[in-house]
Design a protein around this motif. Structure first.
Motif, short mmCIF file in Angstrom:
data_model
loop_
_atom_site.label_atom_id
_atom_site.label_comp_id
_atom_site.label_asym_id
_atom_site.label_seq_id
_atom_site.Cartn_x
_atom_site.Cartn_y
_atom_site.Cartn_z
N GLU A 204 -5.28 1.12 -1.50
CA GLU A 204 -6.02 0.20 -1.13
C GLU A 204 -6.56 -0.80 -1.82
O GLU A 204 -6.38 -1.86 -1.66
CB GLU A 204 -6.80 0.68 0.29
N ASP A 205 -7.35 -0.28 -2.86
CA ASP A 205 -8.09 -0.88 -3.70
C ASP A 205 -7.17 -1.89 -4.60
O ASP A 205 -7.41 -2.97 -5.01
CB ASP A 205 -8.92 -0.02 -4.69
N ILE A 206 -6.00 -1.20 -5.20
CA ILE A 206 -5.07 -1.74 -5.89
C ILE A 206 -4.49 -3.03 -5.34
O ILE A 206 -4.30 -4.13 -5.76
CB ILE A 206 -4.36 -0.70 -6.41
N THR B 63 0.88 -1.24 0.03
CA THR B 63 0.06 0.03 -0.13
C THR B 63 0.65 1.16 -0.14
O THR B 63 0.66 2.16 -0.87
CB THR B 63 -1.04 -0.03 1.17
N ALA B 64 1.84 1.18 0.87
CA ALA B 64 2.68 2.43 0.96
C ALA B 64 3.38 2.71 -0.67
O ALA B 64 3.56 3.66 -0.97
CB ALA B 64 3.92 2.09 2.05
N PHE B 65 3.90 1.43 -1.17
CA PHE B 65 4.56 1.40 -2.19
C PHE B 65 3.75 2.28 -3.43
O PHE B 65 4.00 3.08 -4.12
CB PHE B 65 5.03 0.03 -2.77
N ILE B 66 2.45 1.62 -3.64
CA ILE B 66 1.46 2.08 -4.49
C ILE B 66 1.13 3.58 -4.20
O ILE B 66 0.70 4.22 -5.12
CB ILE B 66 0.48 1.11 -5.11
N TYR B 67 0.91 3.77 -3.02
CA TYR B 67 0.54 5.24 -2.46
C TYR B 67 1.53 6.31 -3.16
O TYR B 67 1.05 7.39 -3.49
CB TYR B 67 0.51 5.52 -1.22
N THR B 68 2.87 5.94 -3.51
CA THR B 68 3.63 6.88 -3.99
C THR B 68 3.36 7.38 -5.32
O THR B 68 3.69 8.34 -5.86
CB THR B 68 5.19 6.49 -4.03
N ARG C 152 -1.28 -3.17 -12.00
CA ARG C 152 -2.70 -2.73 -11.89
C ARG C 152 -2.64 -1.23 -11.89
O ARG C 152 -3.68 -0.63 -12.37
CB ARG C 152 -3.15 -3.41 -10.58
N PHE C 153 -1.89 -0.86 -11.08
CA PHE C 153 -1.88 0.87 -11.21
C PHE C 153 -1.69 1.21 -12.63
O PHE C 153 -2.44 2.14 -13.16
CB PHE C 153 -0.50 1.28 -10.45
N PHE D 39 -3.72 -8.93 -4.35
CA PHE D 39 -3.88 -10.19 -3.40
C PHE D 39 -5.09 -10.93 -3.99
O PHE D 39 -4.84 -12.26 -4.00
CB PHE D 39 -4.25 -9.73 -1.91
N MET D 40 -6.15 -10.64 -4.46
CA MET D 40 -7.04 -11.57 -5.19
C MET D 40 -6.42 -12.06 -6.26
O MET D 40 -6.69 -13.43 -6.60
CB MET D 40 -8.29 -10.49 -5.62
N LYS D 41 -5.71 -11.54 -6.98
CA LYS D 41 -5.17 -12.03 -8.25
C LYS D 41 -3.95 -13.15 -7.67
O LYS D 41 -3.84 -14.21 -8.26
CB LYS D 41 -4.29 -11.01 -9.15
N LEU D 42 -3.39 -12.76 -6.60
CA LEU D 42 -2.26 -14.01 -6.15
C LEU D 42 -3.31 -15.06 -5.62
O LEU D 42 -2.78 -16.30 -6.01
CB LEU D 42 -1.78 -13.29 -4.90
N TRP D 43 -4.19 -14.94 -5.07
CA TRP D 43 -4.97 -16.11 -4.87
C TRP D 43 -5.70 -17.06 -5.97
O TRP D 43 -5.37 -18.12 -5.97
CB TRP D 43 -6.34 -15.93 -3.79
N GLU D 44 -6.05 -16.17 -7.03
CA GLU D 44 -6.51 -16.83 -8.20
C GLU D 44 -5.43 -17.44 -9.13
O GLU D 44 -5.71 -18.47 -9.42
CB GLU D 44 -7.00 -15.57 -9.09
#
Length: 192
Positions: free
Chosen positions: A50-52, A36-41, A84-85, A57-62
């Protein structure tokens, strides 16, 4: 102490591939904040970040059954998150570009007209906007005047992003039809 560790990446991936929900929870707990910190930048928007990350994580599980045990799980998650971003950025940039382009094309077509005819043309654009159906006009003005992203408009109005896109497309189509109708009227008056 947890039975899971990133020091044993291959074991983590094997557990994940087997559908171990505790393993997934461990990975989530360890990486949700750094991701979250990474993508917030990039986003400068906490909710979007947070959505990204949630999507990642959903993709990881899939995709867990296809994970390469030799690949770095952290690198995989950071890559998914970044991609995703990029996808969302391109989509949003394309939508903003499309909206701005169509609107500006309509206005710039007036450059061939003299200043005397320009004022009625701009007034016609405003009238066309005012004539839009209420929700359509509201969405269009949030986009145009407040420069909100489609996702922000959707959240603000409690509608889907697809509905926002539909309203913007409809608004632009109506404005263009009404304004081009005036342009044809003005141009035919030149040739009488």
């Amino acid at each position: 102490m947890s039975q899971y560790s990133f020091k044993h990446n291959e074991k983590l991936i094997h557990c994940l591939r087997a559908g171990d929900s505790q393993c997934f929870q461990f990975i989530f707990n360890e990486l949700v904040e750094p991701l979250t910190a990474f993508i917030y930048t990039y986003t400068r928007d906490e909710a979007l970040a947070e959505d990204i990350v949630q999507h990642s994580f959903m993709k990881l599980w899939e995709k867990r059954t296809f994970l390469d045990p030799q690949a770095s799980l952290k690198t995989f998650l950071f890559t998914i998150t970044h991609n995703r971003f990029i996808d969302l950025y391109r989509k949003d940039k394309k939508q903003v570009y499309l909206t701005d382009t169509i609107y500006m094309e309509t206005v710039l077509e007036t450059e061939e007209l003299n200043e005397e005819n320009l004022k009625p043309r701009l007034e016609q654009i405003d009238k066309a906007i005012e004539s839009l159906p209420k929700k359509c006009r509201e969405v269009f003005l949030l986009k145009r005047e407040h420069n909100l992203k489609n996702r922000e408009i959707a959240e603000y109005l409690g509608i889907s992003i697809k509905t926002v896109e539909d309203h913007i497309s409809r608004a632009l189509r109506i404005i263009r039809q009404q304004v081009l109708g005036l342009l044809i009227l003005i141009l035919t008056s030149f040739f009488k």
